[in-house]
Motif scaffolding. Structure first.
Motif, PDB file in Angstrom:
ATOM      1  N   UNK A 225      -1.539 -13.589  -2.165  1.00  0.00           N
ATOM      2  CA  UNK A 225      -0.719 -12.368  -2.079  1.00  0.00           C
ATOM      3  C   UNK A 225      -0.786 -11.840  -0.663  1.00  0.00           C
ATOM      4  N   UNK A 226       0.153 -10.957  -0.367  1.00  0.00           N
ATOM      5  CA  UNK A 226       0.189 -10.268   0.921  1.00  0.00           C
ATOM      6  C   UNK A 226      -0.233  -8.818   0.662  1.00  0.00           C
ATOM      7  N   UNK A 227      -1.529  -8.527   0.760  1.00  0.00           N
ATOM      8  CA  UNK A 227      -2.012  -7.185   0.421  1.00  0.00           C
ATOM      9  C   UNK A 227      -1.688  -6.167   1.500  1.00  0.00           C
ATOM     10  N   UNK A 256       6.546  -5.463   4.836  1.00  0.00           N
ATOM     11  CA  UNK A 256       5.808  -5.034   3.643  1.00  0.00           C
ATOM     12  C   UNK A 256       6.160  -5.951   2.478  1.00  0.00           C
ATOM     13  N   UNK A 257       5.171  -6.725   2.025  1.00  0.00           N
ATOM     14  CA  UNK A 257       5.389  -7.622   0.888  1.00  0.00           C
ATOM     15  C   UNK A 257       4.265  -7.524  -0.138  1.00  0.00           C
ATOM     16  N   UNK A 258       3.649  -6.352  -0.212  1.00  0.00           N
ATOM     17  CA  UNK A 258       2.667  -6.085  -1.269  1.00  0.00           C
ATOM     18  C   UNK A 258       3.449  -5.663  -2.516  1.00  0.00           C
ATOM     19  N   UNK A 259       4.083  -6.649  -3.144  1.00  0.00           N
ATOM     20  CA  UNK A 259       5.121  -6.358  -4.122  1.00  0.00           C
ATOM     21  C   UNK A 259       4.599  -5.648  -5.382  1.00  0.00           C
ATOM     22  N   UNK A 260       3.444  -6.056  -5.885  1.00  0.00           N
ATOM     23  CA  UNK A 260       2.909  -5.400  -7.081  1.00  0.00           C
ATOM     24  C   UNK A 260       2.566  -3.945  -6.772  1.00  0.00           C
ATOM     25  N   UNK A 261       1.939  -3.702  -5.631  1.00  0.00           N
ATOM     26  CA  UNK A 261       1.608  -2.335  -5.226  1.00  0.00           C
ATOM     27  C   UNK A 261       2.887  -1.518  -5.051  1.00  0.00           C
ATOM     28  N   UNK A 262       3.896  -2.148  -4.460  1.00  0.00           N
ATOM     29  CA  UNK A 262       5.179  -1.478  -4.234  1.00  0.00           C
ATOM     30  C   UNK A 262       5.789  -1.019  -5.558  1.00  0.00           C
ATOM     31  N   UNK A 263       5.761  -1.886  -6.553  1.00  0.00           N
ATOM     32  CA  UNK A 263       6.368  -1.549  -7.849  1.00  0.00           C
ATOM     33  C   UNK A 263       5.503  -0.583  -8.650  1.00  0.00           C
ATOM     34  N   UNK A 264       4.221  -0.893  -8.735  1.00  0.00           N
ATOM     35  CA  UNK A 264       3.362  -0.188  -9.686  1.00  0.00           C
ATOM     36  C   UNK A 264       2.817   1.125  -9.149  1.00  0.00           C
ATOM     37  N   UNK A 265       2.553   1.187  -7.859  1.00  0.00           N
ATOM     38  CA  UNK A 265       1.957   2.392  -7.284  1.00  0.00           C
ATOM     39  C   UNK A 265       2.996   3.228  -6.545  1.00  0.00           C
ATOM     40  N   UNK A 273       6.519   3.025   1.197  1.00  0.00           N
ATOM     41  CA  UNK A 273       5.916   1.818   1.768  1.00  0.00           C
ATOM     42  C   UNK A 273       5.893   1.903   3.290  1.00  0.00           C
ATOM     43  N   UNK A 274       6.972   2.374   3.873  1.00  0.00           N
ATOM     44  CA  UNK A 274       7.046   2.494   5.328  1.00  0.00           C
ATOM     45  C   UNK A 274       6.073   3.551   5.841  1.00  0.00           C
ATOM     46  N   UNK A 275       5.959   4.661   5.123  1.00  0.00           N
ATOM     47  CA  UNK A 275       5.059   5.735   5.558  1.00  0.00           C
ATOM     48  C   UNK A 275       3.600   5.275   5.463  1.00  0.00           C
ATOM     49  N   UNK A 276       3.242   4.635   4.348  1.00  0.00           N
ATOM     50  CA  UNK A 276       1.880   4.136   4.184  1.00  0.00           C
ATOM     51  C   UNK A 276       1.551   3.109   5.269  1.00  0.00           C
ATOM     52  N   UNK A 277       2.479   2.218   5.539  1.00  0.00           N
ATOM     53  CA  UNK A 277       2.249   1.196   6.558  1.00  0.00           C
ATOM     54  C   UNK A 277       2.040   1.811   7.933  1.00  0.00           C
ATOM     55  N   UNK A 278       2.814   2.833   8.244  1.00  0.00           N
ATOM     56  CA  UNK A 278       2.667   3.519   9.537  1.00  0.00           C
ATOM     57  C   UNK A 278       1.277   4.128   9.638  1.00  0.00           C
ATOM     58  N   UNK A 279       0.803   4.719   8.555  1.00  0.00           N
ATOM     59  CA  UNK A 279      -0.530   5.314   8.541  1.00  0.00           C
ATOM     60  C   UNK A 279      -1.612   4.250   8.736  1.00  0.00           C
ATOM     61  N   UNK A 280      -1.451   3.100   8.073  1.00  0.00           N
ATOM     62  CA  UNK A 280      -2.444   2.038   8.174  1.00  0.00           C
ATOM     63  C   UNK A 280      -2.495   1.456   9.584  1.00  0.00           C
ATOM     64  N   UNK A 281      -1.334   1.197  10.172  1.00  0.00           N
ATOM     65  CA  UNK A 281      -1.307   0.657  11.536  1.00  0.00           C
ATOM     66  C   UNK A 281      -1.926   1.655  12.507  1.00  0.00           C
ATOM     67  N   UNK A 282      -1.542   2.926  12.374  1.00  0.00           N
ATOM     68  CA  UNK A 282      -2.084   3.961  13.265  1.00  0.00           C
ATOM     69  C   UNK A 282      -3.597   4.031  13.152  1.00  0.00           C
ATOM     70  N   UNK A 283      -4.111   3.982  11.918  1.00  0.00           N
ATOM     71  CA  UNK A 283      -5.557   4.067  11.705  1.00  0.00           C
ATOM     72  C   UNK A 283      -6.273   2.859  12.309  1.00  0.00           C
ATOM     73  N   UNK A 284      -5.712   1.659  12.131  1.00  0.00           N
ATOM     74  CA  UNK A 284      -6.358   0.465  12.675  1.00  0.00           C
ATOM     75  C   UNK A 284      -6.357   0.475  14.191  1.00  0.00           C
TER      76      UNK A 284
END
Length: 294
Positions: A225-227, A256-265, A273-284
């Motif tokens: 998977x692509x988490x 963004x290809x965390x497909x199960x997370x995208x659907x279920x959460x 998905x875009x907002x969460x990804x921006x937060x993760x990249x910024x934090x890293x």
């Protein structure tokens, strides 16, 4: 080390079916600097004026088009289908040139997720598969030269070009100043290309675009998977350090290809998905910068 590259987001997921102006508004508000459009929006069968308007809308909002993702499976037993896929990609390259978009993304094939695609070694020999790919790239690079566009190819799991070494073969056989790498660390990680800083330094200035995507598992359908970024095999500290080492100043585009997370959460909300990804990249990136300073 302060980052010199710019952050974009692939307009996939639910963004692919949204009006372009809504996608642009969403990504600009989150803080992205670019959009990687797919052929869902940048479809070369549409009038050129519509494509030019799409690009201009993007730029008017303060964003740039990081790349047009024109991924077509170039390995098939149906010659008519294969030739049409080549023609479709050539049309995208030519349209990108007309719209002053510098970067068009490609891959090889066969696509392992497509049950109709041939299996290398069973339905088609490896040499025949590579012959189809190299014929396609000859057409792509001729179009790129005419249009002033750079092709950025990507190694994708299950395809003939799938990791650093097989992708290097493609780059060497289809060598051109108009052919660069779209570096996606997730696919190589599945094959054990874990020394990502070394991979980046080996590619050096042959990198023309970057995807931010993580991976976990083995390169077989149903076994990986692509988490979320930071949860997989990719060493992101080495990754960002490698980009700094080579002085990369282009775009890093979240795919963004965390497909199960995208659907279920995230309930299939592309903006979430875009907002969460921006937060993760910024934090890293901030964590890496703090370690560098400390």
């Amino acid at each position: 080390m302060e980052r010199e590259w710019k952050l974009a987001f692939v307009a996939n997921l639910g963004y692919a079916s949204m009006p372009a102006e809504d996608v642009i508004t969403s990504l600009a508000a989150i803080g992205y600097q670019g959009v990687e459009w797919t052929t869902s929006h940048f479809d070369a069968v549409r009038p050129l004026a519509e494509l030019q308007s799409l690009v201009q809308q993007t730029r008017d909002a303060g964003l740039e088009v990081s790349r047009i993702m024109a991924h077509e499976d170039l390995v098939t037993l149906d010659d008519a289908v294969r030739l049409e896929r080549i023609r479709k990609t050539v049309r995208v390259i030519e349209a990108a040139g007309e719209c002053r978009v510098a970067n068009v993304g490609t891959m090889t094939g066969p696509a392992p997720w497509d049950s109709r695609a041939p299996k290398v070694g069973r339905d088609i020999s490896e040499s025949a598969a590579w012959a189809q790919v190299l014929e396609a790239y000859e057409a792509f690079l001729a179009a790129a030269e005419r249009s002033g566009v750079t092709i950025t190819s990507e190694g994708v799991f299950g395809m003939v070009a799938h990791d650093f070494y097989s992708h290097l073969y493609l780059m060497d056989r289809a060598a051109s100043s108009r052919h660069k790498v779209n570096l996606d660390p997730s696919h190589g990680a599945l094959y054990g290309n874990l020394d990502i800083g070394w991979v980046i330094r080996e590619w050096g200035d042959r990198i023309g675009h970057v995807h931010l995507k993580d991976a976990a598992g083995q390169p077989e359908m149903g076994r990986f998977l692509f988490p979320l970024l930071g949860e997989g095999l990719v060493d992101w500290r080495a990754f960002f350090g490698g980009l700094g080492d080579i002085g990369y100043r282009g775009f890093c585009s979240v795919e963004f290809e965390s497909f199960a997370y995208y659907r279920q959460v995230l309930r299939s909300d592309p903006e979430a998905a875009a907002r969460l990804s921006h937060q993760l990249v910024t934090a890293m990136v901030e964590a890496d910068e703090n370690r560098s300073r400390g």
